[in-house]
Design a protein around this motif. Structure first.
Motif, PDB file in Angstrom:
ATOM      1  N   ASP A   1      54.395  30.961  35.629  1.00  0.00           N
ATOM      2  CA  ASP A   1      55.294  32.072  35.311  1.00  0.00           C
ATOM      3  C   ASP A   1      54.550  33.246  34.689  1.00  0.00           C
ATOM      4  O   ASP A   1      54.957  34.396  34.834  1.00  0.00           O
ATOM      5  N   VAL A   2      53.486  32.930  33.971  1.00  0.00           N
ATOM      6  CA  VAL A   2      52.720  33.929  33.221  1.00  0.00           C
ATOM      7  C   VAL A   2      51.240  33.666  33.451  1.00  0.00           C
ATOM      8  O   VAL A   2      50.803  32.508  33.460  1.00  0.00           O
ATOM      9  N   ILE A   3      50.464  34.719  33.639  1.00  0.00           N
ATOM     10  CA  ILE A   3      49.009  34.586  33.669  1.00  0.00           C
ATOM     11  C   ILE A   3      48.464  35.131  32.356  1.00  0.00           C
ATOM     12  O   ILE A   3      48.981  36.107  31.806  1.00  0.00           O
TER      13      ILE A   3
ATOM     14  N   LEU B   1      42.236  40.396  34.610  1.00  0.00           N
ATOM     15  CA  LEU B   1      43.172  39.292  34.772  1.00  0.00           C
ATOM     16  C   LEU B   1      44.049  39.460  35.999  1.00  0.00           C
ATOM     17  O   LEU B   1      44.262  38.504  36.759  1.00  0.00           O
ATOM     18  N   VAL B   2      44.580  40.653  36.220  1.00  0.00           N
ATOM     19  CA  VAL B   2      45.560  40.818  37.302  1.00  0.00           C
ATOM     20  C   VAL B   2      44.924  40.731  38.686  1.00  0.00           C
ATOM     21  O   VAL B   2      45.645  40.627  39.691  1.00  0.00           O
ATOM     22  N   LYS B   3      43.602  40.700  38.739  1.00  0.00           N
ATOM     23  CA  LYS B   3      42.933  40.545  40.038  1.00  0.00           C
ATOM     24  C   LYS B   3      43.046  39.134  40.596  1.00  0.00           C
ATOM     25  O   LYS B   3      42.721  38.894  41.757  1.00  0.00           O
TER      26      LYS B   3
ATOM     27  N   PRO C   1      40.983  33.892  33.642  1.00  0.00           N
ATOM     28  CA  PRO C   1      40.914  35.156  34.362  1.00  0.00           C
ATOM     29  C   PRO C   1      40.134  35.079  35.669  1.00  0.00           C
ATOM     30  O   PRO C   1      39.864  36.100  36.296  1.00  0.00           O
ATOM     31  N   LEU C   2      39.758  33.867  36.104  1.00  0.00           N
ATOM     32  CA  LEU C   2      38.966  33.725  37.319  1.00  0.00           C
ATOM     33  C   LEU C   2      39.849  33.675  38.560  1.00  0.00           C
ATOM     34  O   LEU C   2      40.798  32.884  38.613  1.00  0.00           O
ATOM     35  N   PRO C   3      39.541  34.467  39.574  1.00  0.00           N
ATOM     36  CA  PRO C   3      40.257  34.319  40.850  1.00  0.00           C
ATOM     37  C   PRO C   3      40.010  32.940  41.458  1.00  0.00           C
ATOM     38  O   PRO C   3      40.907  32.355  42.064  1.00  0.00           O
ATOM     39  N   GLU C   4      38.778  32.427  41.280  1.00  0.00           N
ATOM     40  CA  GLU C   4      38.465  31.094  41.761  1.00  0.00           C
ATOM     41  C   GLU C   4      39.255  30.067  40.933  1.00  0.00           C
ATOM     42  O   GLU C   4      39.219  30.087  39.717  1.00  0.00           O
TER      43      GLU C   4
ATOM     44  N   ALA D   1      49.700  37.933  29.477  1.00  0.00           N
ATOM     45  CA  ALA D   1      49.669  37.675  28.034  1.00  0.00           C
ATOM     46  C   ALA D   1      48.255  37.424  27.550  1.00  0.00           C
ATOM     47  O   ALA D   1      47.379  37.007  28.312  1.00  0.00           O
ATOM     48  N   LEU D   2      48.066  37.666  26.263  1.00  0.00           N
ATOM     49  CA  LEU D   2      46.824  37.343  25.574  1.00  0.00           C
ATOM     50  C   LEU D   2      47.021  35.980  24.907  1.00  0.00           C
ATOM     51  O   LEU D   2      47.583  35.885  23.825  1.00  0.00           O
TER      52      LEU D   2
END
Length: 324
Positions: free
Chosen positions: A229-231, A252-254, A217-220, A263-264
């Protein structure tokens, strides 16, 4: 959350079966969520437990590949490690049974014993001297051995490609942390490892059946929209705490402005399916972890499990259309 989710495969050479799965997942948000369960051993006690309690099976089954790591140090491994490896042997046989006889979806997790320098559970940073920051540099021994391990796993994945079976492939999981060797040198190195594998598997091995799942979930250190395809993220809320995980979704979407499927990748308790059916937080699947998380009442009661699998918002195996 109502924007169109772009689900064209990141790999332009992806087989039609991959496109079928991604198209199906793109239509899920607001309508349902795939039920998922990780199985860590060939016994698959989690599936037996779920079926006994609910009369159903999950649409997505997770399989562990740790025993297929080519450099397990059996000479310097504790009893717990040796038992875990032994119990994990032949999990690919279970995966073949799942896809050929049950026609469910599969996702693979690889607790990768490091290419060298490992002892005991060598996927943990504390149990290896392997330096991932050297592995991303061409010309180093670390790089050569890393590629050799990747190639070893690619050969095990190729038969699935030949049979045109799509795999939700989640490599270098939880790379936001330092507990695994691939995350020990920071998110930028983990990103490079992932991109190396993507290029190796798509260009050299032509594994065009893989659906690429990024798991941090890290932007870095985000690997980039062009190679996933999926985060996804992994989360372990307190026992018996069932929510729609809105905060986790918003975090996550950030990592990307692209409207990726979400997805989890792992979760310790079931999300609240009734709540998700109301809020429509667009998780396309969850995957409950194994052992006590998925085969006992320690984290999720039988009543909650029955409620979840019986809810019309849950997509179970019997509701999954033939996608390959």
């Amino acid at each position: 959350m109502n924007e169109t989710i772009h689900a064209a495969p990141c790999n332009s050479n992806a087989i039609d079966e991959v496109k079928n799965v991604l198209s199906y997942l793109r239509e899920l948000p607001g309508k349902g969520i795939l039920t998922g369960q990780h199985t860590q051993t060939t016994v698959q006690k989690e599936l037996k437990y779920i079926e006994e309690v609910t009369g159903k099976l999950p649409a997505l089954c997770g399989f562990e590949l740790l025993a297929y790591s080519p450099n397990i140090n059996y000479e310097d491994a504790g009893e717990a490690c040796l038992i875990e490896v032994e119990e994990n042997k032949n999990t690919l046989d279970n995966a073949w049974d799942w896809v050929l006889n049950k026609h469910g979806l599969i996702t693979f997790t690889w607790h990768w014993f490091s290419p060298f320098g490992s002892r005991d559970k060598g996927f943990y940073t504390e149990h290896t001297t392997f330096d991932a920051s050297q592995a991303v540099l061409e010309g180093t021994e670390e790089h050569a051995r890393l590629i050799a391990d990747m190639d070893h796993m690619a050969e095990l994945l190729k038969p699935f490609c030949e049979k045109r079976i799509p795999i939700l492939w989640r490599p270098f999981h939880e790379s936001e942390g330092e507990w695994f060797w691939w995350g020990a040198k920071g998110p930028e190195v983990a990103k490079q490892l992932y991109r190396m594998m993507y290029l190796r598997y798509t260009h050299h091995h032509r594994l065009n059946n893989l659906i690429w799942v990024w798991n941090s979930p890290l932007p870095e250190g985000y690997v980039g929209d062009d190679v996933c395809d999926v985060i996804s993220l992994d989360t372990y809320p307190p026992k018996h705490t069932h929510t729609d995980l809105e905060d986790e979704y918003n975090r996550l979407v950030k990592i990307t402005p692209a409207n990726k499927l979400t997805a989890l990748g792992e979760i310790g308790v079931l999300p609240s399916i009734p709540r998700l059916s109301e809020t429509h937080i667009p998780w396309v699947w969850y995957m409950t972890w194994s052992n006590e998380f998925g085969a006992t009442e320690e984290w999720t009661t039988k009543e909650e499990l029955r409620h979840a699998y019986g809810h019309p918002y849950s997509v179970t195996l019997d509701m999954l259309p033939r996608l390959y």
